[in-house]
Design an enzyme around this catalytic site. Structure first.
Site, mmCIF file in Angstrom:
data_model
loop_
_atom_site.group_PDB
_atom_site.id
_atom_site.type_symbol
_atom_site.label_atom_id
_atom_site.label_comp_id
_atom_site.label_asym_id
_atom_site.label_seq_id
_atom_site.Cartn_x
_atom_site.Cartn_y
_atom_site.Cartn_z
ATOM 1 N N PRO A 2 41.382 39.173 41.537
ATOM 2 C CA PRO A 2 42.491 39.470 42.451
ATOM 3 C C PRO A 2 43.074 38.173 43.033
ATOM 4 O O PRO A 2 42.326 37.340 43.548
ATOM 5 C CB PRO A 2 41.841 40.308 43.555
ATOM 6 C CG PRO A 2 40.523 40.742 43.006
ATOM 7 C CD PRO A 2 40.108 39.713 42.006
ATOM 8 N N GLU A 3 44.375 38.018 42.921
ATOM 9 C CA GLU A 3 45.045 36.846 43.469
ATOM 10 C C GLU A 3 45.689 37.224 44.802
ATOM 11 O O GLU A 3 45.707 38.397 45.175
ATOM 12 C CB GLU A 3 46.114 36.351 42.485
ATOM 13 C CG GLU A 3 45.548 35.840 41.166
ATOM 14 C CD GLU A 3 44.891 34.468 41.313
ATOM 15 O OE1 GLU A 3 45.074 33.806 42.350
ATOM 16 O OE2 GLU A 3 44.180 34.082 40.373
#
Ligand SMILES: [Zn+2]
Length: 271
Positions: A2-3
């Site tokens: 997840p960014e």
């Protein structure tokens, strides 16, 4: 992994629903990256004020104390009124009067950490060194320029390091540099003011667009199985080695910078 845009979209997806909720109980599964830092039952009775974000940490603010949540490599959060009993990869449930916030994390690099205040040494260790927030007003052109002037490393490396501006992961760094017409190997300190200004705009644009796109993606996925997928960004260079540049039709190049792949167009990004 997840960014920042995915973390921000996750936050937006449940912040309104959890505000003012009272904690009824906490269920903890297998150990995560760090220990919780308090007995789970200590959280019972606390009231959620809001949920903020700093870099890729979600900050659940209670009437007393904070929970810092990190999704690690494979974590995702779900907030719903009725959830089935925790499964093998559900390692943290915050059961509240308005629903349960659940962390699912198969690889368990994620973390849920309690601190009394954000001045706590542990909170400081996790959050204290972080660069500017790219989507906040704190991220200003003058500050960005001043910070880059201090860095002799390649601009791509400086963006990735997160100590000037957070959340510019590998895809976003390649894409922002393409939009700005800057060669990823250019020295940060050597960029003209005009080029830094273009990069500043590009970083904000790339991340804001990802948050915008992610909204619909996450909602779709949540209604199905609660898993947030990676955003389907329309990329200009990332992952397109050898393919025609979408602007000039010359082949996109790939190089390695600090163990990571960098993609750029040698024509659109001359220097
Ligand atoms: Zn090109």
């Amino acid at each position: 992994m997840p960014e920042l845009p995915e973390v921000e979209v996750t936050r937006q997806s449940f912040v309104a629903a959890i505000e003012a909720a009272r904690v009824l109980s906490v269920a903890v599964g297998k150990p995560l990256r760090w220990p919780l830092g308090c007995a789970p039952e200590d959280l019972t009775g606390r009231v959620v004020r809001t949920v903020g974000r700093r870099a890729k940490y979600l900050l659940v603010e209670f009437d007393r104390g904070w929970l810092l949540l990190h999704l690690g490599m494979s974590g995702s959060l779900l907030f719903a009124a009725n959830l089935p009993p925790p499964g093998a990869h559900d390692h943290f449930d915050l059961v509240t009067s308005q629903g349960t916030l659940r962390l699912n994390d198969p690889r368990r690099f994620g973390a849920v950490v309690y601190v009394d205040t954000l001045a706590d040494p542990l909170a400081h260790k996790l959050l204290g060194h972080l660069g500017m927030e790219p989507l906040s007003d704190e991220f200003g052109l003058a500050a960005f320029q001043a910070a880059l002037r201090q860095r002799t490393a390649a601009i791509k490396q400086v963006l990735l390091s997160g100590d000037v501006v957070v959340g510019v992961g590998n895809i976003y760094a390649s894409e922002a540099l393409f939009l700005a017409g800057i060669r990823p190997t250019a020295r940060a300190a050597g960029l003209s003011r005009r080029r830094v200004a273009r990069l500043f705009q590009a970083v904000r644009e790339v991340l804001a667009r990802a948050v915008e796109k992610g909204g619909s993606t996450l909602r779709d996925f949540s209604s199905a199985d609660g898993q947030a997928g990676h955003f389907q960004l329309e990329v200009m260079v990332y992952g397109r080695s050898g393919q025609a540049c979408k602007v000039c039709a010359n082949p996109v190049k790939m190089i390695r910078q600090g163990q990571r792949s960098t993609f750029y167009c040698p024509v659109c990004q001359k220097r």
